[in-house]
Scaffold this motif. Structure first.
Motif, short mmCIF file in Angstrom:
data_model
loop_
_atom_site.label_atom_id
_atom_site.label_comp_id
_atom_site.label_asym_id
_atom_site.label_seq_id
_atom_site.Cartn_x
_atom_site.Cartn_y
_atom_site.Cartn_z
N UNK A 71 0.66 -1.35 -0.10
CA UNK A 71 -0.23 -0.01 0.23
C UNK A 71 1.09 1.10 -0.37
N UNK A 72 1.67 1.38 1.19
CA UNK A 72 3.17 2.01 1.05
C UNK A 72 3.87 2.17 -0.81
N UNK A 73 4.26 1.55 -1.26
CA UNK A 73 5.02 2.16 -2.11
C UNK A 73 4.18 2.03 -3.39
N UNK A 74 2.53 1.17 -3.70
CA UNK A 74 1.82 1.88 -4.22
C UNK A 74 1.57 3.28 -5.01
N UNK A 75 1.15 3.84 -3.42
CA UNK A 75 0.62 5.07 -3.16
C UNK A 75 1.95 6.16 -3.52
N UNK A 76 2.91 5.42 -3.03
CA UNK A 76 3.47 6.65 -3.36
C UNK A 76 4.48 6.55 -5.11
N UNK A 77 4.33 5.52 -6.17
CA UNK A 77 4.26 5.58 -7.28
C UNK A 77 3.24 6.14 -7.48
N UNK A 78 1.55 5.64 -7.31
CA UNK A 78 1.17 6.58 -8.48
C UNK A 78 0.74 7.70 -8.23
N UNK A 79 1.61 8.66 -7.03
CA UNK A 79 1.32 9.67 -6.91
C UNK A 79 2.62 9.85 -7.75
N UNK A 80 3.40 9.83 -8.42
CA UNK A 80 4.66 9.66 -9.68
C UNK A 80 3.64 10.52 -10.31
N UNK A 81 2.73 9.41 -11.22
CA UNK A 81 2.74 10.69 -12.80
C UNK A 81 1.35 9.89 -13.00
N UNK A 82 0.39 10.82 -13.45
CA UNK A 82 -1.06 9.99 -13.53
C UNK A 82 -1.07 8.65 -14.52
N UNK A 83 -0.51 8.59 -14.91
CA UNK A 83 -0.62 6.80 -15.68
C UNK A 83 -0.11 6.40 -15.28
N UNK A 84 0.71 6.25 -14.35
CA UNK A 84 1.35 4.45 -13.51
C UNK A 84 -0.10 3.89 -13.26
N UNK A 85 0.87 2.50 -13.49
CA UNK A 85 -0.70 1.72 -13.20
C UNK A 85 0.36 0.98 -12.41
N UNK A 86 -0.27 0.87 -10.45
CA UNK A 86 0.61 0.17 -9.55
C UNK A 86 0.44 -1.90 -10.01
N UNK A 87 1.44 -2.03 -10.22
CA UNK A 87 1.60 -3.24 -10.62
C UNK A 87 2.29 -4.76 -9.22
N UNK A 88 1.00 -5.41 -8.64
CA UNK A 88 1.29 -6.13 -7.27
C UNK A 88 0.97 -7.55 -7.70
N UNK A 89 1.54 -8.51 -7.60
CA UNK A 89 2.33 -9.57 -7.48
C UNK A 89 0.71 -10.65 -6.79
N UNK A 90 0.68 -11.53 -7.73
CA UNK A 90 -0.75 -12.35 -7.18
C UNK A 90 0.16 -13.42 -6.31
N UNK A 91 -0.73 -12.76 -4.77
CA UNK A 91 -0.40 -13.41 -3.39
C UNK A 91 -0.93 -12.91 -2.61
N UNK A 92 -1.44 -13.33 -1.38
CA UNK A 92 -2.57 -13.81 -0.69
C UNK A 92 -2.61 -11.48 0.00
N UNK A 93 -1.50 -11.32 0.46
CA UNK A 93 -1.64 -9.57 0.99
C UNK A 93 -1.91 -8.84 -0.80
N UNK A 94 -1.41 -9.30 -1.83
CA UNK A 94 -1.79 -8.83 -3.21
C UNK A 94 -2.98 -8.76 -3.26
N UNK A 95 -3.55 -9.32 -3.53
CA UNK A 95 -5.43 -9.59 -3.24
C UNK A 95 -5.47 -8.29 -2.67
N UNK A 96 -5.56 -8.55 -1.56
CA UNK A 96 -5.97 -7.59 -0.39
C UNK A 96 -5.90 -6.18 -0.91
N UNK A 97 -4.24 -5.79 -1.57
CA UNK A 97 -3.83 -4.46 -1.90
C UNK A 97 -4.67 -4.01 -3.54
N UNK A 98 -5.06 -4.92 -4.05
CA UNK A 98 -5.60 -4.57 -4.98
C UNK A 98 -6.89 -4.59 -4.51
#
Ligand code: G3P
Length: 218
Positions: A71-98
């Motif tokens: 969540x922390x990393x993804x929010x930081x990445x998303x703030x970089x630019x409006x085109x950013x899509x946060x890439x999340x691995x298919x693991x249990x915590x990843x599903x929660x993050x999605x």
């Protein structure tokens, strides 16, 4: 079908962009390392450089594997630019993050998907894109394209909005087959896009047209 290029190489991104058919970019930690991009700030700066080259989505992958970290990393990445899509691995915590990012209106790409069940979970969690790795399945004697067909059927049955992003595309036949099946997006190396141009009869035909023109106009 949308064409994404799967690289962090700026020259290759520019070349695909110049052709006028590029819809976005995907990256991953291996592709960043291949370009020698290391260190947190350099990596963030590189994502911004890529975003400034293309108009479409640019997937930037988190390194964390726990929910809070993603969540922390993804929010930081998303703030970089409006085109950013946060890439999340298919693991249990990843599903929660999605699910979390979906509720916040932040676009995601669920990566490392190798089964229909994983793709179903990603869609239910609200992923914007799901990335089945077709080439890596082919590498272990499992038909990657069959997985795309399965996911297409499942998503159509329930009208999920998640876009099927065929990843680990290796060559032009992957691209053509993905288009036949109805993948929403394909991401592959530059050669998988430029290779679509080639046909010997085009070259022979053009040579003859030009020769005939010269004959009549000399
Ligand atoms: O988009 C995923 C991709 O980077 C994996 O490709 O060729 O390393 O299996 P590959």
């Amino acid at each position: 079908m949308k064409f994404f290029i799967d690289t962090a190489n700026l020259d290759q991104i520019k070349e695909a962009q110049d052709l006028g058919v590029l819809d976005g970019v995907t990256t991953n930690p291996s592709l960043m390392a291949k370009e020698g991009i290391t260190g947190e700030q350099n990596i963030l700066d590189h994502y911004v450089k890529i975003c400034n080259l293309v108009e479409g989505p640019v997937s930037a992958e988190v390194i964390s594997t726990d929910f809070e970290g993603m969540v922390k990393e993804g929010e930081r990445l998303a703030e970089l630019h409006e085109n950013i899509v946060v890439k999340i691995p298919m693991i249990k915590d990843g599903v929660k993050a999605l699910k979390y990012f979906s509720s916040k209106g932040i676009r995601t790409n669920c990566t490392l998907v190798f089964s229909a069940g994983q793709a179903l979970l990603a869609a239910k969690a609200g992923a914007s894109f799901v990335s089945p790795f077709i080439g890596r399945l082919d590498d272990v004697s499992t038909d990657g394209l069959e997985l795309i067909e399965q996911i297409r059927l499942i998503y159509d049955n329930y009208m999920y909005d998640t876009e099927i992003l065929a990843a680990s595309v290796r060559h032009t036949m992957h691209v053509i087959k993905c288009a036949e099946i109805g993948a929403d997006v394909m991401t592959g190396p530059l050669s998988s896009i430029t290779g679509l141009l080639n046909h010997p009869l085009t070259d022979i035909g053009l040579e003859k047209f030009l020769a005939d023109y010269k004959k009549g106009n000399s």
